[in-house]
Scaffold this active site. Structure first.
Site, PDB file in Angstrom:
ATOM      1  N   ASP A 189       0.724  -1.232   0.063  1.00  0.00           N
ATOM      2  CA  ASP A 189       0.114   0.180  -0.120  1.00  0.00           C
ATOM      3  C   ASP A 189       0.792   1.275   0.034  1.00  0.00           C
ATOM      4  O   ASP A 189       0.390   2.278  -0.354  1.00  0.00           O
ATOM      5  CB  ASP A 189      -0.970  -0.135   1.143  1.00  0.00           C
ATOM      6  CG  ASP A 189      -0.181  -0.174   2.429  1.00  0.00           C
ATOM      7  OD1 ASP A 189       1.002  -0.526   2.570  1.00  0.00           O
ATOM      8  OD2 ASP A 189      -0.900  -0.112   3.446  1.00  0.00           O
ATOM      9  N   HIS A 190       2.225   1.271   0.450  1.00  0.00           N
ATOM     10  CA  HIS A 190       2.941   2.335   0.523  1.00  0.00           C
ATOM     11  C   HIS A 190       3.704   2.830  -0.716  1.00  0.00           C
ATOM     12  O   HIS A 190       3.361   3.729  -1.409  1.00  0.00           O
ATOM     13  CB  HIS A 190       3.907   2.336   1.538  1.00  0.00           C
ATOM     14  CG  HIS A 190       3.517   2.350   3.047  1.00  0.00           C
ATOM     15  ND1 HIS A 190       2.458   1.651   3.471  1.00  0.00           N
ATOM     16  CD2 HIS A 190       3.822   3.293   3.865  1.00  0.00           C
ATOM     17  CE1 HIS A 190       2.397   2.039   4.685  1.00  0.00           C
ATOM     18  NE2 HIS A 190       3.096   3.010   5.161  1.00  0.00           N
ATOM     19  N   ASP A 245       3.888  -0.985  11.304  1.00  0.00           N
ATOM     20  CA  ASP A 245       3.611   0.100  10.782  1.00  0.00           C
ATOM     21  C   ASP A 245       3.352   0.834  12.221  1.00  0.00           C
ATOM     22  O   ASP A 245       2.373   0.190  12.906  1.00  0.00           O
ATOM     23  CB  ASP A 245       2.563   0.165   9.867  1.00  0.00           C
ATOM     24  CG  ASP A 245       2.360   1.493   9.226  1.00  0.00           C
ATOM     25  OD1 ASP A 245       3.052   1.950   8.218  1.00  0.00           O
ATOM     26  OD2 ASP A 245       1.483   2.301   9.788  1.00  0.00           O
ATOM     27  N   ARG A 303      -0.200  12.851   9.755  1.00  0.00           N
ATOM     28  CA  ARG A 303       1.123  13.424  10.248  1.00  0.00           C
ATOM     29  C   ARG A 303       1.449  14.669   9.314  1.00  0.00           C
ATOM     30  O   ARG A 303       1.350  14.557   8.114  1.00  0.00           O
ATOM     31  CB  ARG A 303       2.312  12.305  10.069  1.00  0.00           C
ATOM     32  CG  ARG A 303       2.256  11.260  11.020  1.00  0.00           C
ATOM     33  CD  ARG A 303       3.531  10.538  11.101  1.00  0.00           C
ATOM     34  NE  ARG A 303       3.265   9.571  12.269  1.00  0.00           N
ATOM     35  CZ  ARG A 303       3.547   8.316  12.470  1.00  0.00           C
ATOM     36  NH1 ARG A 303       4.036   7.604  11.149  1.00  0.00           N
ATOM     37  NH2 ARG A 303       3.448   7.690  13.312  1.00  0.00           N
ATOM     38  N   SER A 355       7.038   7.285  13.023  1.00  0.00           N
ATOM     39  CA  SER A 355       6.709   5.877  12.368  1.00  0.00           C
ATOM     40  C   SER A 355       7.513   4.790  13.127  1.00  0.00           C
ATOM     41  O   SER A 355       8.509   4.899  13.931  1.00  0.00           O
ATOM     42  CB  SER A 355       7.255   5.878  10.857  1.00  0.00           C
ATOM     43  OG  SER A 355       8.645   5.709  10.750  1.00  0.00           O
ATOM     44  N   ARG A 380       9.488   2.922  11.233  1.00  0.00           N
ATOM     45  CA  ARG A 380      10.454   2.299  10.298  1.00  0.00           C
ATOM     46  C   ARG A 380      11.961   2.017  10.985  1.00  0.00           C
ATOM     47  O   ARG A 380      12.279   2.971  11.279  1.00  0.00           O
ATOM     48  CB  ARG A 380      10.645   3.302   9.133  1.00  0.00           C
ATOM     49  CG  ARG A 380      11.267   4.595   9.541  1.00  0.00           C
ATOM     50  CD  ARG A 380      11.042   5.981   8.613  1.00  0.00           C
ATOM     51  NE  ARG A 380       9.626   6.238   8.035  1.00  0.00           N
ATOM     52  CZ  ARG A 380       9.419   7.349   7.898  1.00  0.00           C
ATOM     53  NH1 ARG A 380      10.080   8.263   7.603  1.00  0.00           N
ATOM     54  NH2 ARG A 380       7.817   7.507   7.686  1.00  0.00           N
TER      55      ARG A 380
HETATM   56  C1  MIC Z   1       4.150   6.525   8.217  1.00  0.00           C
HETATM   57  O1  MIC Z   1       3.062   6.808   8.185  1.00  0.00           O
HETATM   58  O2  MIC Z   1       4.941   7.326   8.700  1.00  0.00           O
HETATM   59  C2  MIC Z   1       4.498   5.224   7.668  1.00  0.00           C
HETATM   60  C3  MIC Z   1       5.273   5.484   6.325  1.00  0.00           C
HETATM   61  O3  MIC Z   1       3.248   4.417   7.414  1.00  0.00           O
HETATM   62  C4  MIC Z   1       5.548   4.517   8.649  1.00  0.00           C
HETATM   63  C5  MIC Z   1       6.113   3.091   8.287  1.00  0.00           C
HETATM   64  C6  MIC Z   1       7.273   3.322   7.253  1.00  0.00           C
HETATM   65  O4  MIC Z   1       8.072   4.329   7.479  1.00  0.00           O
HETATM   66  O5  MIC Z   1       7.331   2.646   6.378  1.00  0.00           O
HETATM   67  C7  MIC Z   1       4.770   4.156  10.091  1.00  0.00           C
HETATM   68  O6  MIC Z   1       4.006   4.690  10.483  1.00  0.00           O
HETATM   69  O7  MIC Z   1       5.312   3.382  10.711  1.00  0.00           O
HETATM   70 FE1  SF4 Z   2       0.068   4.946   4.975  1.00  0.00          FE
HETATM   71 FE2  SF4 Z   2       1.502   5.603   7.234  1.00  0.00          FE
HETATM   72 FE3  SF4 Z   2      -0.066   7.475   5.885  1.00  0.00          FE
HETATM   73 FE4  SF4 Z   2      -1.288   5.469   7.252  1.00  0.00          FE
HETATM   74  S1  SF4 Z   2      -0.124   7.104   8.009  1.00  0.00           S
HETATM   75  S2  SF4 Z   2      -1.784   6.194   5.189  1.00  0.00           S
HETATM   76  S3  SF4 Z   2       0.217   3.689   6.992  1.00  0.00           S
HETATM   77  S4  SF4 Z   2       1.751   6.309   5.164  1.00  0.00           S
END
Ligand code: MIC
Ligand code: SF4
Length: 643
Positions: free
Chosen positions: A64-65, A119, A379, A535, A537
Site C-alpha cells: 500500500d505504501h 507500521d 502527520r 513511524s 520504520r
Molecule cells: C508512516 O506513516 O510514517 C509510515 C510510512 O506508514 C510508517 C512506516 C514506514 O516508514 O514505512 C509508520 O507509520 O510506521
Molecule cells: Fe500509510 Fe502511514 Fe499514511 Fe497510514 S500514516 S496512510 S500507513 S503512510
C-alpha cells in the site's frame, strides 16, 4: 479489584513477566501485519530466522505504501513480498486492494486479539477492541516465528467520553482535542482506553480514526470496548462470528483520567509542523489554501467518503485548489462506484487516486512551494509531503471538503443540515485481491523472487568494551523518524537497499551528515526530548547502524524507535541531568569507558567529553533481556545465541 480492558487482553496473552507497571512483559501475538515499505526488511529478517511457516493465527502482507512504480524497485519488492508470503503461510494483499489498516479493520481484525504490525498506525485495530501495536520489522518477524512481543507494562489512561458530537464535528476533532490536551509525547508508556456513555455514539470507523492517531500521542496503543456497534460492523462485514463483547470492569482502576464532552467539541486543525499544534478551524477560517488531500489510514472509510461526496455533490472544486481523494480500500472505492458517490466526486473535479497511502507518505501530490495543504491524514511533519516549505494542516474530511469548494479554510458547521450516516446492512465483500498462501506441501516449491535492489541488511556487532568517538550530529527536541530517515517518492524505493538509502539519513536536518558519519567511521548522535517519534520504520535505526552510529544520547526516546535501536544494537542513552545537553557540541569527542561491563552489570554510566573536559551521567534502562540484546549486538544475534 476489577480490570481495565487493556489488562484483560494482556492477562490473556502474557507469556513472560508480570502485569507490574513499568516492567517488561512478553505477549503472545495472534495476528501480524506488514506493509511494503517496511515489509521487505521484515521478511529478509524472517528468512534469516529459518522458520518455514508462520506460527501466528493470521499474518497478512499488504502492499500500500510504495505504489508509484517510477522504476523497477517497488514492483520488484512487491513481487518479493508476494513470493515470501506464498511460501511461508502469509496472506498477500495485492496492490490496489487498499491501505493495510483500513483493510485489516474491515476483513481481519478481531476483538480481544493481539496484533502487531510493522507500521506505527497498527493501533487502528483498537477501534474494534484489539490490542494492536506498531513495532519494528524485526519484532514482527520474531512474532511470525512464534516469539513473544515485549513491551513495558503500560500505564492505562481512561479517556471518558460523554455527550455526542454536533453536526459536522467528527472523530478527527476528538483525537485532535486529545492531542491538544496531551501533546505528541503525552502518551509515551501509556495505553489510551476509551470509555463512557459517549462511546456508543461512535461507529467503528470513527473509533478507528481516534485509535489510529493515538500513535501521534506516542502511546503504546489505544483501545475501544467491543459492543453492539462492533457486532453490527462485523455482521455487515459478514464476520459476526468474530465478535466477542469486551469492556473494562466497572471497578477497574486507571492511572490517569481525561474527560471529553463530545457535545462541546468544535472542528479543529493541527497546524504546521506538528499534530499537537492544534487550533479551532474558526480561528483559521478565510485563510487561502492551495491543496486538499482526503484519505490515508486515518480518514478513508466509507462513512468519511460518503460525507465528502455529499459536500461535493453538485459543486466545483475552487479554481485555485487541487483536490485529491484516495478511498482507503477496494471495498470502499467499489461501494462508492456502485452507489454513485464516486460520480459526485469526479463531477466536482476531484482527482481520484488509487486506494493506497499516496500523498500521506509523499508518494505523489506534493504541494506547490509554500503551498497550504489541508489533509485528513495523521502527520504533518516538516518535509513529509515532499515539499520542504509546504504548510500542512491536519483536518477532518468535513473541513477538508468544505474548504476545497470555498478555496479558503472553512468551518463545515456552516454547511446546513448534515445527512445521517446509516451503515450498510452488508458491505460489499470481495476478497479476490487477497492471495492465499501455498499449502504446506506446495510451499517448498515456491520460488522467492528477489530483485537486484534487495541488498542484505546490516548486522550489528556485539557491544564493544569501550566506545570512543565523536558527536557527528546534535539535534533538538521531537526529532521524528521522518527527519532521521526521510520517505517520499524518491527515497522510498530504496527501502530494501540500506547502503543506498543511508545516503539520505538525516539530510532533512543536515545534508552533510551521511558523508561526515561515514568519514568518522564510528560516531554518536545527541538529541533532545521524544527522539524518534512517529513511524515504526526500522530504517531509522538501520541507516545510522550502517553509517557507524554506536549510541544515541538524548533527553528521552519515543517507544518504537527506542526498541528499534536496541533490536539493532545501538545504545539508547538518556541524560540523567538534562542540562548536560547544552554543554555538548557537535564534533566533541566522547568516551564511554568499560561500557560493555557496565551494561552487563547494570552499573552507572559516566560519559567523558574529552573536548570540553567534563564528565556527565547517562542512563540506559534495560531489562535483563534488553541487556542481553545490547551485549549480543541486537535481537537477531541474541536469538541466534538461543535466548
Ligand atoms: C508512516 O506513516 O510514517 C509510515 C510510512 O506508514 C510508517 C512506516 C514506514 O516508514 O514505512 C509508520 O507509520 O510506521
Ligand atoms: Fe500509510 Fe502511514 Fe499514511 Fe497510514 S500514516 S496512510 S500507513 S503512510
Amino acid at each position: 479489584m476489577g480490570l481495565t480492558l487493556t489488562e484483560k487482553i494482556i492477562k490473556a496473552h502474557i507469556v513472560d513477566g508480570e502485569m507490574k507497571k513499568g516492567t517488561e512483559i512478553g505477549l503472545r501475538i495472534d495476528q501480524t501485519l506488514t506493509q511494503d515499505a517496511t515489509g521487505t526488511m521484515a521478511y529478509l529478517q524472517f528468512e534469516a530466522m529459518n522458520v518455514p511457516r508462520v506460527k501466528t493465527e493470521l499474518s497478512v502482507a499488504y502492499i500500500d505504501h510504495n505504489t508509484l512504480q517510477n522504476g523497477f524497485e517497488n514492483a520488484d519488492d512487491h513481487r518479493f513480498i508476494g513470493s515470501v508470503a506464498k511460501k511461508h503461510g502469509i496472506r498477500f494483499s495485492r496492490p490496489g486492494n487498499g491501505i493495510c489498516h483500513q483493510i485489516h479493520l474491515e476483513r481481519f481484525g478481531k476483538p480481544g486479539k493481539t496484533l502487531i504490525g510493522s507500521d506505527s498506525h497498527t493501533p487502528t485495530g483498537g477501534g474494534i477492541g484489539m490490542l494492536a501495536m506498531g513495532a519494528g520489522g524485526l519484532d514482527v518477524a520474531v512474532a511470525m516465528g512464534g516469539g513473544a512481543y515485549y513491551i513495558t507494562m503500560p500505564k492505562i489512561v481512561k479517556i471518558n467520553l460523554t455527550g455526542k458530537l454536533a453536526d459536522w464535528v467528527s472523530a478527527k476533532d476528538v483525537i485532535l482535542e486529545v492531542l491538544k490536551k496531551l501533546s505528541v509525547k503525552g502518551g509515551v508508556g501509556k495505553v489510551m482506553e476509551y470509555c463512557g456513555e459517549g462511546v456508543k455514539s461512535l461507529s467503528v470507523p470513527e473509533r478507528a480514526t481516534i485509535t489510529n492517531m493515538g500513535a501521534e500521542l506516542g502511546a503504546t496503543t489505544s483501545i475501544f470496548p467491543s459492543d453492539e456497534t462492533t457486532r453490527e460492523f462485523l455482521k455487515a462485514q459478514g464476520r459476526e462470528e468474530d465478535f466477542t463483547e469486551l469492556s473494562a470492569d466497572a471497578d477497574a482502576v486507571y492511572d490517569e483520567e481525561v474527560n471529553i464532552n463530545l457535545s462541546e467539541l468544535k472542528p479543529l486543525a493541527a497546524c504546521p509542523h506538528s499534530p499537537d499544534n492544534v487550533k479551532p478551524v474558526e480561528e483559521l477560517a478565510g485563510m487561502k489554501i492551495d491543496q486538499v488531500c482526503i484519505g490515508s489510514c486515518t480518514n478513508s472509510s466509507l462513512q468519511d467518503m460518503l460525507k465528502v461526496a455529499h459536500i461535493l455533490k453538485g459543486k466545483t472544486v475552487h479554481p485555485d485548489v487541487s483536490l485529491a481523494i484516495a478511498p482507503g480500500s477496494k471495498q470502499v472505492l467499489n461501494m462508492l462506484a456502485e452507489n454513485g458517490a464516486l460520480a459526485d466526486m469526479i463531477a466536482a473535479g476531484a482527482r481520484i487516486l488509487e486506494s493506497a497511502c499516496g500523498p500521506c507518505i509523499g508518494m505523489g501530490q506534493s504541494p506547490n512551494s509554500k503551498g497550504i495543504s489541508l489533509r485528513t491524514f495523521n502527520r504533518n511533519f516538516e518535509g513529509r509531503s515532499g515539499t520542504k516549505d509546504g504548510q500542512i494542516y491536519l483536518v477532518s474530511p468535513e473541513t477538508a471538503a468544505a474548504s476545497a469548494i470555498a478555496g479558503v479554510f472553512t468551518d463545515p458547521r456552516g454547511l446546513g443540515d448534515m445527512p445521517p450516516y446509516v451503515m450498510p446492512e452488508k458491505f460489499l465483500i470481495n476478497d479476490n485481491m487477497i492471495v492465499q498462501p501455498a499449502s504446506e506441501a506446495d510451499a517448498p516449491n515456491v520460488e522467492i523472487l528477489r530483485g537486484p535492489n534487495i541488498k542484505p541488511f546490516p548486522k550489528a556487532a556485539p557491544l564493544a568494551e569501550t566506545i570512543e568517538c565523536g558527536v557527528t550530529l546534535k539535534v533538538g527536541d521531537n526529532i521524528t523518524t521522518d527527519h532521521i530517515m526521510p520517505a517520499g517518492a524518491k527515497i522510498l524505493p530504496l527501502r530494501s537497499n540500506i547502503p543506498a538509502i543511508s545516503e539520505y539519513c538525516f539530510t532533512v536536518c543536515d545534508e552533510t551528515f551521511p558523508k561526515r558519519a561515514k568519514e568518522a567511521g564510528t560516531s554518536i548522535i545527541v538529541g533532545g526530548v521524544n527522539y524518534g517519534q512517529g513511524s515504526s520504520r526500522e530504517h531509522a535505526a538501520l541507516a545510522p547502524l550502517y553509517l557507524g552510529v554506536k549510541a544515541i544520547i538524548c533527553k528521552s526516546f519515543a517507544r518504537i524507535h527506542r526498541q528499534n535501536l536496541i533490536n539493532n544494537g545501538i545504545l539508547p542513552l538518556e541524560f540523567v541531568n538534562e542540562a548536560d545537553y547544552d554543554k555538548i557540541e557537535q564534533g566533541d569527542k566522547l568516551v564511554l569507558a568499560n561500557i560493555r561491563e557496565i551494561i552487563k552489570t547494570n552499573g552507572k554510566i559516566v560519559v567523558e567529553d574529552k573536548t570540553k573536559g567534563f564528565s556527565f551521567e547517562v542512563k540506559c534502562e534495560l531489562s535483563e533481556r534488553g541487556r542481553g540484546m545490547m551485549l549480543a549486538g541486537g535481537l537477531l544475534n541474541f536469538t541466534k545465541e538461543g535466548k
